[in-house]
Design a protein around this motif. Structure first.
Motif, mmCIF file in Angstrom:
data_model
loop_
_atom_site.group_PDB
_atom_site.id
_atom_site.type_symbol
_atom_site.label_atom_id
_atom_site.label_comp_id
_atom_site.label_asym_id
_atom_site.label_seq_id
_atom_site.Cartn_x
_atom_site.Cartn_y
_atom_site.Cartn_z
ATOM 1 N N GLU A 126 30.505 55.368 49.362
ATOM 2 C CA GLU A 126 31.587 55.037 50.041
ATOM 3 C C GLU A 126 32.078 53.445 49.422
ATOM 4 N N VAL A 127 33.496 53.196 49.524
ATOM 5 C CA VAL A 127 33.948 51.921 49.129
ATOM 6 C C VAL A 127 33.396 50.864 50.012
ATOM 7 N N PRO A 128 32.929 49.913 49.534
ATOM 8 C CA PRO A 128 32.477 48.800 50.177
ATOM 9 C C PRO A 128 33.688 47.851 51.167
ATOM 10 N N ILE A 129 33.392 47.718 52.245
ATOM 11 C CA ILE A 129 34.165 46.873 53.329
ATOM 12 C C ILE A 129 34.878 45.879 52.639
ATOM 13 N N ASP A 130 34.310 44.762 52.279
ATOM 14 C CA ASP A 130 34.511 43.818 51.746
ATOM 15 C C ASP A 130 34.665 43.655 50.173
ATOM 16 N N ALA A 131 35.927 43.608 49.564
ATOM 17 C CA ALA A 131 35.984 43.739 48.055
ATOM 18 C C ALA A 131 35.131 42.544 47.462
ATOM 19 N N PRO A 132 34.264 42.808 46.541
ATOM 20 C CA PRO A 132 33.828 41.821 45.434
ATOM 21 C C PRO A 132 34.881 41.428 44.608
ATOM 22 N N PRO A 133 34.345 40.145 43.804
ATOM 23 C CA PRO A 133 35.328 39.469 43.072
ATOM 24 C C PRO A 133 35.771 40.663 41.767
ATOM 25 N N VAL A 134 36.813 40.479 41.358
ATOM 26 C CA VAL A 134 37.363 41.351 40.264
ATOM 27 C C VAL A 134 36.496 41.089 39.185
ATOM 28 N N PRO A 135 36.008 42.247 38.580
ATOM 29 C CA PRO A 135 35.226 42.222 37.391
ATOM 30 C C PRO A 135 35.735 41.408 36.515
ATOM 31 N N GLU A 136 34.863 40.507 35.595
ATOM 32 C CA GLU A 136 35.503 39.555 34.455
ATOM 33 C C GLU A 136 36.494 40.457 33.505
ATOM 34 N N TRP A 137 35.817 41.735 33.157
ATOM 35 C CA TRP A 137 36.745 42.517 32.191
ATOM 36 C C TRP A 137 37.925 42.993 32.765
ATOM 37 N N ALA A 138 38.307 42.758 33.961
ATOM 38 C CA ALA A 138 39.512 43.133 34.769
ATOM 39 C C ALA A 138 40.598 42.199 34.804
ATOM 40 N N VAL A 139 40.035 40.910 35.151
ATOM 41 C CA VAL A 139 40.571 39.829 35.293
ATOM 42 C C VAL A 139 42.220 39.536 34.648
ATOM 43 N N GLU A 140 41.970 39.532 33.314
ATOM 44 C CA GLU A 140 43.280 39.408 32.345
ATOM 45 C C GLU A 140 44.217 40.541 32.743
ATOM 46 N N THR A 141 43.974 41.847 32.812
ATOM 47 C CA THR A 141 44.790 42.610 33.259
ATOM 48 C C THR A 141 45.431 42.522 34.345
ATOM 49 N N PHE A 142 44.658 42.171 35.280
ATOM 50 C CA PHE A 142 45.318 41.902 36.925
ATOM 51 C C PHE A 142 46.022 40.860 36.745
#
Length: 178
Positions: A50-66
């Motif tokens: 199941e997907v968590p209800i509260d979104a955790p922080p964006v992973p470091e490896w994805a921040v630049e792309t986001f």
């Protein structure tokens, strides 16, 4: 005999993957893997299915792309990322389990297939094994990003037992169930 072993997120992942692979197979296999995953899930406090209800922080490896493709607004693009990575992790794990050598489907092979296996089988098996390991590692890393708090936990065998499963129980051998 009880073990004093600690369990990490990788053990939860293994239990989840076993549940996904054997949860609908022979009742002995399904029961063992279902109980095992349910206990590990309860002890870790997350359900990897199941997907968590509260979104955790964006992973470091994805921040630049986001940031780059989100017009610089990380927050507006960060809300639904766990759902997409979770969905991808499920697909990656499933596809990894579905990759086999074409020679692995023979219980008793004709001589021509035996000869072809002798000629081509080993490098294919090596590549299949490497790809399966890479896909498994990718699924694990994706789920670690979706569930970062659980990924940092360690639990004890006693916590697993308290959640309804003795981790010292041997799993049924799938080869015994044809």
């Amino acid at each position: 005999m009880a073990t004093a072993r600690d369990y990490a997120f990788s053990d939860l992942f293994d239990a989840w993957s076993g549940f996904r692979e054997y949860g609908s197979k022979h009742p002995d296999l399904a029961e063992h893997h279902t109980r095992r995953y349910a206990a590990f899930s309860k002890a870790f406090g997350v359900d990897l299915g199941e997907v968590p209800i509260d979104a955790p922080p964006v992973p470091e490896w994805a921040v630049e792309t986001f940031t780059r493709f989100g017009g610089g607004d990380l927050e507006s693009r960060a809300e639904d990322w766990p759902e997409w990575l979770h969905r991808l992790a499920l697909q990656v794990e499933e596809r990894g389990r579905s990759i086999y050598s074409p020679f692995s489907s023979y219980l008793e092979a004709p001589l021509a297939v035996i000869a072809a296996n002798a000629r081509f089988g080993e490098p294919i098996r090596d590549r299949v094994h490497a790809l399966r390991a890479e896909l498994r590692s990718t699924a694990f890393e994706l789920l670690s990003a979706v569930f970062p708090e659980a990924a940092g936990l360690r639990i004890t065998a006693d916590e697993v037992r308290a959640s309804g499963f003795d981790p010292d129980t041997r799993a049924p051998d799938p080869d015994d169930y044809w």
